[in-house]
Design an enzyme around this catalytic site. Structure first.
Site, short mmCIF file in Angstrom:
data_model
loop_
_atom_site.label_atom_id
_atom_site.label_comp_id
_atom_site.label_asym_id
_atom_site.label_seq_id
_atom_site.Cartn_x
_atom_site.Cartn_y
_atom_site.Cartn_z
N ARG A 101 35.54 32.17 -57.23
CA ARG A 101 35.70 30.74 -56.88
C ARG A 101 37.15 30.38 -57.17
NH1 ARG A 101 32.04 25.57 -58.41
NH2 ARG A 101 30.95 26.48 -56.65
N HIS A 128 32.40 27.29 -48.39
CA HIS A 128 31.41 27.49 -49.47
C HIS A 128 30.18 28.15 -48.83
CE1 HIS A 128 29.50 27.23 -53.19
NE2 HIS A 128 29.37 25.92 -53.36
N GLN A 131 26.55 28.32 -50.47
CA GLN A 131 25.89 27.02 -50.45
C GLN A 131 25.20 26.80 -49.09
OE1 GLN A 131 25.94 24.50 -53.01
NE2 GLN A 131 24.31 23.78 -51.68
N ASP A 223 28.44 14.99 -49.51
CA ASP A 223 29.07 15.70 -50.63
C ASP A 223 30.08 14.73 -51.25
OD1 ASP A 223 30.08 17.63 -52.36
OD2 ASP A 223 31.22 18.71 -50.82
N CYS A 263 25.03 19.18 -51.96
CA CYS A 263 25.24 20.46 -52.66
C CYS A 263 25.29 20.29 -54.18
CB CYS A 263 26.52 21.12 -52.15
SG CYS A 263 27.96 20.06 -52.33
N ARG A 291 20.03 28.56 -54.18
CA ARG A 291 21.27 29.30 -54.42
C ARG A 291 20.94 30.64 -55.07
NH1 ARG A 291 26.07 26.63 -55.07
NH2 ARG A 291 26.89 28.75 -55.18
N1 CP Z 1 26.99 23.34 -55.50
C1 CP Z 1 27.77 24.05 -56.33
O1 CP Z 1 28.45 24.99 -55.94
O2 CP Z 1 27.71 23.64 -57.63
P1 CP Z 1 28.69 24.12 -58.80
O3 CP Z 1 30.06 23.60 -58.46
O4 CP Z 1 28.13 23.50 -60.04
O5 CP Z 1 28.68 25.61 -58.85
N1 NVA Z 2 33.29 19.98 -51.92
C1 NVA Z 2 32.98 20.19 -53.30
C2 NVA Z 2 31.80 21.10 -53.45
C3 NVA Z 2 31.35 21.33 -54.86
C4 NVA Z 2 30.25 22.31 -54.96
C5 NVA Z 2 34.20 20.75 -54.01
O1 NVA Z 2 34.85 21.63 -53.45
O2 NVA Z 2 34.50 20.30 -55.11
#
Ligand code: CP
Ligand code: NVA
Length: 305
Positions: A101, A128, A131, A223, A263, A291
């Site tokens: 990530r 993502h 997700q 989101d 999400c 997930r």
């Molecule tokens: N939805 C999601 O990816 O959550 P986190 O950022 O908590 O991993």
């Molecule tokens: N769009 C959000 C998703 C979090 C899971 C971000 O990137 O912070």
């Protein structure tokens, strides 16, 4: 079979279907996969915070008989202390796969190119994909056939929106995307999704009008208005995005019985109200659970060879 999982766009329709089917099998019969990744180790690189992704990858590896090592933002300092290339070249000597990530999507591509072990994208500024697979599994469980369904997206044309577009294109799902002007999804991603969607019959509508997107939709997805890394834009975005809040009025414009999706993490009172996220229409915790199941399928397919 795919060797990395960086984007839903990269995998073939066959691999997509196979991954979804395996997710359903693993969810139904987790005991059967208890030793599928015995002695395998996953390195988990996190340059941003996480609850769901961290938990589901680590718990997933444990449930499959393997283990996971967490590398936080201050550990390897990708791009500052070491390049993605050198990180990949080192990690492949010790572990069987990498989950990452990070901010720049290019770092994930560079990492995957540097190493012979599989790399899984667990969120970048651009995409993502894990997700989106979990979300479409959730929709499939609720609705059965995904083709012909209409999913409305309200808010920022961000990483989650991009991955949902690619996934809708694989399944023949229609998407209506409502964003403020200037916050639309990236045009190259839209173009690719439209191209991919020709085969499956999905259609995409882009608008700046939240009601146009929500009208008659089978599910409404939103989101955060400010993603990780955009914290300094939060106050400005709150004003710009206010008309895109998913509240009871908005949900009333969707199809009767329409679902609400997010999400998470959610900013209650901003992109969604308590009344919607806590309503029986809300699928948010099912999405979070799924997930785990989809990522276990991806791990089995990539690390179990
Ligand atoms: N939805 C999601 O990816 O959550 P986190 O950022 O908590 O991993
Ligand atoms: N769009 C959000 C998703 C979090 C899971 C971000 O990137 O912070």
């Amino acid at each position: 079979m795919f060797e990395n999982f960086l984007s839903v766009h990269d995998i073939s329709p066959y691999d997509f279907t196979h991954t979804m089917d395996l997710s359903i099998q693993i969810k139904k019969n987790p005991k059967h996969y208890r030793t599928a990744l015995r002695n395998k180790i996953l390195a988990m690189i996190f340059q941003k915070p996480s609850l769901r992704t961290r938990m589901t990858f680590e718990v997933g590896m444990l449930q499959l008989g393997g283990s996971a090592v967490y590398l936080g933002p201050s550990d390897i300092q990708m791009g500052k202390r070491e390049t993605p290339y050198d990180i990949g070249k080192n990690l492949e000597r010790w572990v069987d796969g990498i989950m990452i990530r990070t901010f720049e999507h290019q770092n994930v591509i560079d990492l995957a190119e540097s190493t012979k072990i599989p790399v899984i994208n667990a969120l970048t500024d651009l995409l993502h994909p894990c997700q989106a697979l979990a979300d479409f599994l959730t929709l499939k469980e609720k609705k059965g056939d995904l083709s012909g369904l209409t999913l409305a997206w309200l808010g920022d044309g961000n990483n989650v929106c991009h991955s949902l577009l690619y996934t809708a294109a694989k399944t023949g799902t229609k998407m209506r995307i409502a964003t403020p002007q200037g916050y639309e999804p990236k045009s190259n991603i839209v173009k690719q999704a439209e191209e991919d969607g020709k085969e499956s019959g999905s259609e995409f509508v882009f608008t700046n009008d939240p009601s146009e997107a929500a009208k008659g939709a089978d599910a409404v997805y939103t989101d955060t208005w400010a993603s990780m890394g955009q914290e300094n834009e939060r106050e400005e975005r709150k004003k710009i995005f206010a008309p895109f809040q998913v509240n009871e009025n908005l949900m009333a414009q969707a199809s009767p019985g329409a679902f609400f999706m997010h999400c998470l993490p959610a900013h209650r009172g901003e992109e969604v109200t308590d009344a919607v996220i806590d309503s029986p229409a809300s699928l948010v915790y099912e999405q979070a659970e799924n997930r785990l199941h989809v990522q276990k399928a991806i791990l089995v397919l990539l690390l179990g060879k």
